[in-house]
Structures are given as structure tokens and as C-alpha cells.
Design an enzyme around this catalytic site. Structure first.
Site, PDB file in Angstrom:
ATOM      1  N   SER A   1       9.887   1.182   2.126  1.00 17.53           N
ATOM      2  CA  SER A   1       9.709   0.000   2.790  1.00 17.53           C
ATOM      3  C   SER A   1      10.257  -1.626   2.073  1.00 17.53           C
ATOM      4  O   SER A   1       9.976  -1.845   1.651  1.00 17.53           O
ATOM      5  CB  SER A   1       8.368  -0.153   3.172  1.00 17.53           C
ATOM      6  OG  SER A   1       7.678   0.977   3.678  1.00 17.53           O
ATOM      7  N   LEU A   2      11.773  -1.218   2.500  1.00 14.68           N
ATOM      8  CA  LEU A   2      12.556  -1.848   2.355  1.00 14.68           C
ATOM      9  C   LEU A   2      12.402  -3.370   2.283  1.00 14.68           C
ATOM     10  O   LEU A   2      11.855  -4.221   1.886  1.00 14.68           O
ATOM     11  CB  LEU A   2      14.229  -1.700   2.015  1.00 14.68           C
ATOM     12  CG  LEU A   2      15.311  -3.002   1.552  1.00 14.68           C
ATOM     13  CD1 LEU A   2      14.404  -2.564  -0.377  1.00 14.68           C
ATOM     14  CD2 LEU A   2      16.442  -2.107   1.626  1.00 14.68           C
ATOM     15  N   HIS A   3      13.021  -3.761   3.618  1.00 16.17           N
ATOM     16  CA  HIS A   3      12.657  -5.314   4.820  1.00 16.17           C
ATOM     17  C   HIS A   3      13.220  -5.878   4.287  1.00 16.17           C
ATOM     18  O   HIS A   3      13.012  -7.462   5.057  1.00 16.17           O
ATOM     19  CB  HIS A   3      10.545  -4.887   4.803  1.00 16.17           C
ATOM     20  CG  HIS A   3      10.129  -3.787   5.557  1.00 16.17           C
ATOM     21  ND1 HIS A   3      10.454  -2.975   5.851  1.00 16.17           N
ATOM     22  CD2 HIS A   3       9.249  -3.928   4.718  1.00 16.17           C
ATOM     23  CE1 HIS A   3       9.424  -2.297   6.364  1.00 16.17           C
ATOM     24  NE2 HIS A   3       8.171  -2.771   5.347  1.00 16.17           N
TER      25      HIS A   3
ATOM     26  N   CYS B   1      -0.504   0.069  12.362  1.00 19.26           N
ATOM     27  CA  CYS B   1      -1.128   0.650  11.634  1.00 19.26           C
ATOM     28  C   CYS B   1      -2.550  -1.039  11.063  1.00 19.26           C
ATOM     29  O   CYS B   1      -2.633  -1.753  10.739  1.00 19.26           O
ATOM     30  CB  CYS B   1      -1.122   0.879  10.681  1.00 19.26           C
ATOM     31  SG  CYS B   1      -0.176   2.057  10.616  1.00 19.26           S
TER      32      CYS B   1
ATOM     33  N   SER C   1       5.570   7.337   2.682  1.00 16.40           N
ATOM     34  CA  SER C   1       6.400   6.433   3.125  1.00 16.40           C
ATOM     35  C   SER C   1       5.805   5.277   1.991  1.00 16.40           C
ATOM     36  O   SER C   1       4.390   5.091   1.662  1.00 16.40           O
ATOM     37  CB  SER C   1       5.841   5.537   4.055  1.00 16.40           C
ATOM     38  OG  SER C   1       6.544   4.434   4.713  1.00 16.40           O
TER      39      SER C   1
ATOM     40  N   CYS D   1      -5.935  -2.113   2.307  1.00 14.63           N
ATOM     41  CA  CYS D   1      -5.083  -1.633   1.219  1.00 14.63           C
ATOM     42  C   CYS D   1      -4.750  -3.094   0.519  1.00 14.63           C
ATOM     43  O   CYS D   1      -5.089  -4.085   0.942  1.00 14.63           O
ATOM     44  CB  CYS D   1      -3.610  -1.548   2.416  1.00 14.63           C
ATOM     45  SG  CYS D   1      -2.297  -1.288   1.007  1.00 14.63           S
TER      46      CYS D   1
ATOM     47  N   GLY E   1      -2.508   2.097   3.972  1.00 14.93           N
ATOM     48  CA  GLY E   1      -2.671   2.903   2.194  1.00 14.93           C
ATOM     49  C   GLY E   1      -1.832   2.862   1.763  1.00 14.93           C
ATOM     50  O   GLY E   1      -0.727   2.837   2.542  1.00 14.93           O
ATOM     51  N   GLU E   2      -1.470   2.262   0.819  1.00 12.57           N
ATOM     52  CA  GLU E   2      -0.478   2.189  -0.342  1.00 12.57           C
ATOM     53  C   GLU E   2      -0.481   3.741  -0.794  1.00 12.57           C
ATOM     54  O   GLU E   2      -1.013   4.063  -1.946  1.00 12.57           O
ATOM     55  CB  GLU E   2      -0.231   1.420  -1.262  1.00 12.57           C
ATOM     56  CG  GLU E   2       1.388   2.134  -1.973  1.00 12.57           C
ATOM     57  CD  GLU E   2       2.471   2.274  -1.868  1.00 12.57           C
ATOM     58  OE1 GLU E   2       2.917   1.938  -0.582  1.00 12.57           O
ATOM     59  OE2 GLU E   2       3.077   3.536  -1.928  1.00 12.57           O
TER      60      GLU E   2
ATOM     61  N   GLU F   1      -7.971   5.086  10.538  1.00 10.96           N
ATOM     62  CA  GLU F   1      -7.294   5.043  11.515  1.00 10.96           C
ATOM     63  C   GLU F   1      -6.285   6.118  11.150  1.00 10.96           C
ATOM     64  O   GLU F   1      -5.663   6.719   9.909  1.00 10.96           O
ATOM     65  CB  GLU F   1      -6.569   4.253  12.338  1.00 10.96           C
ATOM     66  CG  GLU F   1      -7.119   2.603  12.932  1.00 10.96           C
ATOM     67  CD  GLU F   1      -6.664   1.631  13.171  1.00 10.96           C
ATOM     68  OE1 GLU F   1      -5.250   1.849  13.327  1.00 10.96           O
ATOM     69  OE2 GLU F   1      -7.138   0.603  13.264  1.00 10.96           O
TER      70      GLU F   1
HETATM   71  N1  SAH Z   1       2.023   1.519   2.160  1.00 10.62           N
HETATM   72  C1  SAH Z   1       3.280   2.027   2.450  1.00 10.62           C
HETATM   73  C2  SAH Z   1       2.657   3.213   3.904  1.00 10.62           C
HETATM   74  C3  SAH Z   1       2.494   1.913   5.423  1.00 10.62           C
HETATM   75  S1  SAH Z   1       2.679   1.027   6.515  1.00 10.62           S
HETATM   76  C4  SAH Z   1       4.077   1.566   2.762  1.00 10.62           C
HETATM   77  O1  SAH Z   1       3.988   0.316   2.332  1.00 10.62           O
HETATM   78  O2  SAH Z   1       5.824   2.111   3.154  1.00 10.62           O
HETATM   79  C5  SAH Z   1       3.749   2.287   6.644  1.00 10.62           C
HETATM   80  C6  SAH Z   1       4.754   1.407   7.074  1.00 10.62           C
HETATM   81  O3  SAH Z   1       4.928   0.642   8.781  1.00 10.62           O
HETATM   82  C7  SAH Z   1       5.810   0.327   6.740  1.00 10.62           C
HETATM   83  O4  SAH Z   1       6.871   0.376   5.970  1.00 10.62           O
HETATM   84  C8  SAH Z   1       5.079  -0.938   6.848  1.00 10.62           C
HETATM   85  O5  SAH Z   1       5.869  -1.880   6.228  1.00 10.62           O
HETATM   86  C9  SAH Z   1       5.323  -0.874   8.322  1.00 10.62           C
HETATM   87  N2  SAH Z   1       4.349  -1.967   8.958  1.00 10.62           N
HETATM   88  C10 SAH Z   1       3.222  -2.437   8.718  1.00 10.62           C
HETATM   89  N3  SAH Z   1       3.043  -2.837   9.502  1.00 10.62           N
HETATM   90  C11 SAH Z   1       4.388  -3.418  10.574  1.00 10.62           C
HETATM   91  C12 SAH Z   1       4.201  -3.617  11.670  1.00 10.62           C
HETATM   92  N4  SAH Z   1       3.368  -4.616  11.803  1.00 10.62           N
HETATM   93  N5  SAH Z   1       5.657  -3.755  12.388  1.00 10.62           N
HETATM   94  C13 SAH Z   1       6.061  -2.952  11.768  1.00 10.62           C
HETATM   95  N6  SAH Z   1       5.708  -2.641  11.000  1.00 10.62           N
HETATM   96  C14 SAH Z   1       4.802  -2.374  10.379  1.00 10.62           C
END
Ligand code: SAH
Length: 350
Positions: A213-215, A332, A190, A109, A158-159, A89
Site C-alpha cells: 500500500s504505497l499511496h 474495510c 497486502s 489495526c 489488520g496488518e 469482517e
Molecule cells: N494493512 C494492510 C491490509 C489492509 S487494508 C495494508 O495496509 O495494505 C487493504 C487495502 O485497502 C490497503 O491498500 C489500504 O490502504 C486500502 N484502504 C484502506 N482504507 C481505504 C479506503 N477508505 N479507500 C480505499 N482503500 C482503502
């Protein structure tokens, strides 16, 4: 499988042109054609025997469009099929200040974040630099009448830092003057956080915008939602970001998905403040985009903005990111998952 021609940089194309006994000037001509055209049939100003030689070994565009969904805000989610019949995608996002494309860098991923649809079925394979670039080239052509593509975000499936060499090559290809010439400042990578590869980026000539992507701001909490947190601590990640800033002078971005009642409380504000002390950064707050079969929920809009205000009051630069295209199969990986699942359903029925 044939090699995509768009995998090659100008030096490699020059070597190819020489190998086939063509004059040197054909290299630049070929580079222009690679960016502009989806098929060898369109390379009309090249000798027929040269095109036949190319066709024998290479493919002009290593993907085809399967379907697309257009959102009310103009965002378009494309589903592509690769030569190996894998589905990937990409998303086109129009903005007043220019148009972005969000690309995928892997099929599936392997990172297994609990909230993410892309990792639902694990990693299938890495995409080559050319397969990543082809997503941008296809969309840039499709959207040429409305200004093409000015920005790239590596935030699809993907990462990127787990497909390090191809990611670096892709960034250099899309940044090259013979390519789309998109500036480093207009490219974002990212990552879920692979500190060793973050440390390599600047030394490998990359100075793009880096988003982590800290979260969650503590290891205990991060481990509950991201597998990668079992391997690396948040301190290791922030140290790597500090080093990236020192080498590139680029402010880094922290992405922080807001999950209702999990990471959006006052104590989370304090943890974020402590962790990011002294780092030149900005925090992007993203209300969780609920994926199919995932129990986690986003907070209300009011709660999300209140969390943002608390962060700002604590001295952390932060904003709530408007998520585009959420009415076109959301986050995604969801369009792909739904396409695959609906195919499986209809083949069961027939
Ligand atoms: N692997 C990389 C890039 C792909 S994901 C990464 O982890 O950063 C891109 C961003 O979308 C990341 O910050 C990921 O955590 C976020 N993401 C994934 N699923 C999500 C969701 N359901 N809602 C909001 N953000 C999401």
C-alpha cells in the site's frame, strides 16, 4: 477460551490423534472434517468418545455469523463474532475467473492510516491462524453451490506483517493439499510496508502475490497519510520489494489510493516513475472509498483514468481497480463500525 481445531496443520493433527490413542488414518479424516464442517455434531463418522475429547479442549469453528450485507454486484460482506466476542469482517467477491475472499487478520489495526476505517479504534488483538482460516472455511461452505472460494486476499482489517507468524501459518494452512489447496499464485498479501518482514517472507517459503500500500511516492507526502511512513522510507520499501521479486520471481503490486488533489497530479506521476524505476511491478489505482467522518475525497472517474493514462505514458504498468461491494458499507471496517455505533445508539435510547 478453547483452541480452534483449524489452527492445526497435518503434523499437529497427527500428533493430536496419537495423543488420544486413535489410529493414524484419523488425521486425514479430521483434516477433511475441519475444512468441511462448522460443528462437531457433523463429525458423524468419528467415535463418540473421541468427539467428546475434542469438544473438551477445542472448538470446531471459532466464529459465528452476526450479519451479512449483499451488494448488487454479488459481493457479500460478512460480520463475524469470534469466541472472545470480537467483531471481524470478511468479504466474498465473485468474479468470472473465480471467487475471492478478503480476510481480516487482526481485530482492529494499529497502523493508523488516516483514510482507513479499520484502524479508527486502534489494535485490539491479533487473530490466530485458525481464526483467519475459519473466515475462508465458513464462506467456502456458504458459497459451495456457486463454486466455493478460489482466491484469497489479505486486505481486510489488520496488518498481516504485524501478525507475521499467524499470517505465515494461515497461508500455509490454506495452501496445504490437506486443506483448501489454494495455490500461492491465488493468495495475495497486502501490507502497509514493514520491510524487515517483507524480507523474511520468501525465506519462510511464501511466494504469494505481494501488494504494498504505497499511496504516496515521497516520504514527505506519505507521512501525511500513513503513520508507518515515520518509521520506514519509500526507498527501504522498494528495496525490500526488489529482494522479494529476486527471490520469488513474482511481480509485485503497488496499491495507490487516489485522493483528489493530494496524490493525483502530474508531479505524482513523475515521483512514482522515479521510485519504481527498474522494479517488476504493476500499480493498482483505487479511487478512495470515503469513510465516515473523513474529509478526503476520491477524484472524478475521468480524473482517475487520466492519471492512469499519464502513468502508462511514463512507462509504468498501471490500471484503475474497479471497487466491488461499495454499496455494502464500503471500505474495510465500516460495517463493523456502523454495527457497533448503531448498537451504542439503541442502547442509549433504551
Ligand atoms: N494493512 C494492510 C491490509 C489492509 S487494508 C495494508 O495496509 O495494505 C487493504 C487495502 O485497502 C490497503 O491498500 C489500504 O490502504 C486500502 N484502504 C484502506 N482504507 C481505504 C479506503 N477508505 N479507500 C480505499 N482503500 C482503502
Amino acid at each position: 477460551m478453547k483452541t480452534p481445531l483449524c489452527d492445526f496443520n497435518i503434523d499437529e493433527i497427527t500428533a493430536l490423534v496419537e495423543k488420544f490413542g486413535q489410529p493414524k488414518y484419523r488425521a486425514k479424516q479430521l483434516m477433511r472434517h475441519i475444512s468441511a464442517y462448522d460443528s462437531f455434531d457433523e463429525y458423524t463418522d468419528l467415535p463418540k468418545n473421541f468427539i467428546a475429547q475434542l469438544e473438551d479442549e477445542f472448538t470446531a469453528r471459532p466464529l459465528t455469523e452476526v450479519t451479512r450485507v449483499t451488494a448488487s454486484d454479488g459481493a457479500v460482506r460478512y460480520l463475524f463474532k469470534t469466541e472472545s466476542e470480537d467483531l471481524i469482517e470478511s468479504v466474498y467477491l465473485p468474479h468470472d475467473y473465480g471467487n475471492s475472499v478478503c480476510v481480516s487478520c487482526q481485530v482492529g489495526c494499529g497502523m493508523g492510516c488516516v483514510f482507513c476505517a479499520s484502524g479508527k479504534h486502534g489494535l485490539v488483538r491479533n487473530l490466530s491462524a485458525g481464526e483467519i482460516l475459519a473466515q475462508v472455511l465458513y464462506i467456502a461452505r456458504d458459497k459451495k453451490p456457486v463454486g466455493g472460494v478460489n482466491k484469497i486476499v489479505m486486505m481486510g482489517s489488520g496488518e498481516p506483517l504485524a501478525n507475521y507468524d499467524n499470517t505465515i501459518k494461515f497461508i500455509k494452512l490454506v495452501n496445504a493439499p490437506d486443506g483448501l489447496n489454494i495455490g500461492m499464485r491465488s493468495i495475495s498479501v497486502s501490507t502497509c510496508g514493514l520491510p524487515d518482514n517483507i524480507l523474511r517472507l520468501a525465506d519462510d517459503g511464501i511466494s504469494c502475490t505481494l501488494s504494498l500500500s504505497l499511496h504516496a511516492a515521497t516520504d514527505v507526502k506519505r507521512k501525511q497519510i500513513m503513520n508507518i511512513a515515520q518509521k520506514y522510507t519509500v526507498k527501504q520499501l522498494v528495496d525490500a520489494l526488489r529482494s522479494y521479486f529476486d527471490k520469488t520471481g513474482r511481480r509485485v503490486i503497488l496499491e495507490y489510493i487516489l485522493i483528489d488533489g493530494f496524490n493525483d497530479t502530474k508531479s505524482d506521476v513523475a515521483d512514482i516513475k522515479d521510485l519504481l524505476k527498474g522494479l517488476c511491478c504493476h500499480v493498482n489505482l483505487i479511487p478512495l472509498n470515503p469513510t465516515d467522518n473523513c474529509k478526503l475525497k476520491p477524484p472524478t472517474k475521468k480524473r482517475a483514468y487520466a492519471f492512469c493514462e499519464l502513468l502508462k505514458a511514463a512507462g509504468v504498468s498501471a490500471s484503475v481497480r474497479r471497487s466491488m461491494g461499495s454499496d455494502v458499507a464500503g471500505a474495510c471496517g465500516q460495517l463493523k463500525n456502523r454495527t457497533v455505533e448503531s448498537k451504542a445508539q439503541s442502547s442509549k435510547k433504551s
